[in-house]
Enzyme design. Structure first.
Site, PDB file in Angstrom:
ATOM      1  CB  SER A  31      -0.860  -0.017   1.270  1.00 47.15           C
ATOM      2  OG  SER A  31      -1.411   1.251   1.524  1.00 47.15           O
ATOM      3  CE1 TYR A  65      -5.991   4.737  -0.820  1.00 48.31           C
ATOM      4  CE2 TYR A  65      -3.666   5.223  -0.492  1.00 48.31           C
ATOM      5  CZ  TYR A  65      -4.816   4.566  -0.109  1.00 48.31           C
ATOM      6  OH  TYR A  65      -4.791   3.745   0.982  1.00 48.31           O
ATOM      7  CG  HIS A 100     -11.370   0.790   1.026  1.00 54.51           C
ATOM      8  ND1 HIS A 100     -10.744   1.400  -0.023  1.00 54.51           N
ATOM      9  CD2 HIS A 100     -10.501   0.878   2.065  1.00 54.51           C
ATOM     10  CE1 HIS A 100      -9.561   1.842   0.357  1.00 54.51           C
ATOM     11  NE2 HIS A 100      -9.385   1.531   1.617  1.00 54.51           N
ATOM     12  CE  LYS A 132      -8.572  -2.925  -2.450  1.00 56.00           C
ATOM     13  NZ  LYS A 132      -8.622  -1.653  -1.729  1.00 56.00           N
ATOM     14  CB  THR A 181      -7.341   2.669  -4.179  1.00 57.65           C
ATOM     15  OG1 THR A 181      -6.534   1.564  -3.760  1.00 57.65           O
ATOM     16  CG2 THR A 181      -8.559   2.766  -3.287  1.00 57.65           C
ATOM     17  NE  ARG A 203     -12.038   4.237   6.998  1.00 58.45           N
ATOM     18  CZ  ARG A 203     -10.958   3.864   6.310  1.00 58.45           C
ATOM     19  NH1 ARG A 203      -9.793   3.785   6.913  1.00 58.45           N
ATOM     20  NH2 ARG A 203     -11.058   3.584   5.040  1.00 58.45           N
ATOM     21  CD  GLN A 206      -3.183   1.652  -2.519  1.00 57.78           C
ATOM     22  OE1 GLN A 206      -2.187   1.807  -1.822  1.00 57.78           O
ATOM     23  NE2 GLN A 206      -4.172   2.522  -2.536  1.00 57.78           N
TER      24      GLN A 206
END
Ligand code: GLV
Length: 378
Positions: free
Chosen positions: A105, A128, A274, A250, A154, A163, A126
């Site tokens: 990531s 963004y 996710h 993704k 992503t 969260r 990965q």
């Protein structure tokens, strides 16, 4: 005795501070989508078949043209290096030894270069879309230099889902000792020694690359300052034109988006919400997998994640048309429980569960998986 991913999760809970455990364990808002991922997998039942020769059930398959030993990859997860010192390196090594892909990531603790230097098998990377497109460009160049075998972009994080657990726990990067967490940390001395007072404790891909990154305090701050909420499919084209290798998109949860991803040049899509961490109230991944598989219609590969806690869950995804599954939370629990050995154990558990399940549904190998394995494939 460790028999399941749930056993590893329980062990992880005892070994690492609450704030770190909850970062993996939780989802956004009321965690409805998080629960739906697992509940909808649970609700599917297998069709038992007998008297089929399953003596040589092979789990081997290919993803993006590469042979893998079982239809599973390790998903990109932020902060793995806070679950265990050098967590990303250990995860990459366990995956390489097992013959499955590991995806690093952008929000990792060990950097691309750290992982590259410590492993000898290519891994996936990965990213963004960032406001500073120059940083995306730099990450692409770093991934090329590290010989990463695929880039995973992503799509479902234009901003960070809320969260509640992270806010309640005061999760900070790097982790800090405070009055509030002092007891929690004091009861996890091994973690404190190796991680809290260890050498890698913050976003390894950013420090030294983004001015001021070392001083960031939490994920929300990081994402607010960097993530591009204005990104569209045109920006995916931008990435496609700069990354020469395999591109995995993704965060597809919708047939229309699946077609757009295909048009944007995806070599694979990941059906993902996710891990229930972004849009709470979105459907579970297993419930939308069939419509995405139908929309893609064999024109690229379809992978899925979300709620995979066993080889049986992988089998259900394969039955509904996925080429492979990805594990995020299960990986982090295993890592926190026992480092590299824990990850190897999780992979071994899942491999055995998958093999037995294929055999008892009369399926002679991963390549032969299909809707015949379920009583009600829908
Ligand atoms: C990052 O992508 C996260 O889900 O925390």
């Amino acid at each position: 005795m460790i028999q399941s991913i749930d056993d590893l999760r329980k062990l992880a809970k005892r070994r690492i501070p609450r704030a770190i455990f909850d970062y993996a364990d939780g989802g956004s808002y009321q965690e409805r989508t998080l629960r739906a991922n697992a509940a909808d997998l649970d609700a599917l039942t297998f069709r038992q078949r007998v008297m089929v020769d399953v003596s040589s059930t092979s789990l081997a398959t290919t993803v993006l043209g590469t042979e893998i030993s079982m239809p599973l990859a390790i998903a990109p997860t932020g902060l793995a290096g806070l679950f265990h010192a050098d967590g990303e390196i250990l995860g990459a090594r366990a995956a390489a030894a097992f013959g499955i892909p590991f995806c690093l990531s952008t929000m990792s603790i060990c950097s691309i270069e750290d992982v590259r230097a410590a492993t000898n098998r290519p891994f996936w990377f990965q990213q963004y879309l960032m406001r500073d497109r120059g940083f995306n460009q730099a990450l692409i160049e770093r991934a090329i230099a590290a010989q990463c075998s695929a880039l995973m972009l992503t799509l479902d994080l234009p901003l960070l889902g809320e969260r509640w657990r992270d806010a309640r726990n005061g999760l900070s990067i790097p982790p800090r000792l405070s009055l509030r967490n002092a007891w929690d940390v004091a009861t996890k001395p091994a973690w404190a020694m190796k991680v809290l007072f260890g050498k890698r404790r913050t976003f390894g891909n950013l420090v030294g690359h983004i001015p001021g990154a070392a001083g960031l305090l939490n994920l929300a701050e990081w994402t607010h300052s960097q993530f591009d909420a204005s990104a569209t499919w045109r920006d995916v084209d931008w990435v496609r034109s700069r990354w020469p290798g395999r591109l995995i998109l993704k965060g597809v949860l919708d047939a229309e988006d699946a077609r757009l991803a295909l048009a944007a040049g995806a070599d694979a899509v990941v059906v993902s919400n996710h891990g229930g961490r972004q849009l709470d109230g979105a459907p579970s991944t297993i419930s939308v997998l069939p419509e995405v598989v139908a929309a893609i219609d064999g024109r690229c590969e379809v992978l899925f994640d979300g709620g995979i806690r066993s080889g049986q869950d992988i089998a259900k995804g394969l039955a509904l048309g996925a080429r492979a599954g990805l594990i995020g939370k299960s990986f982090l629990f295993a890592l926190a429980a026992a480092g590299e050995a824990g990850v190897t154990q999780a992979l071994t558990i899942m491999r055995n569960e998958l093999r037995v399940t294929l055999a008892l549904t009369g399926t002679p190998g991963a390549a032969a998986a299909g809707p015949h394995m379920l009583t009600d494939p829908g």
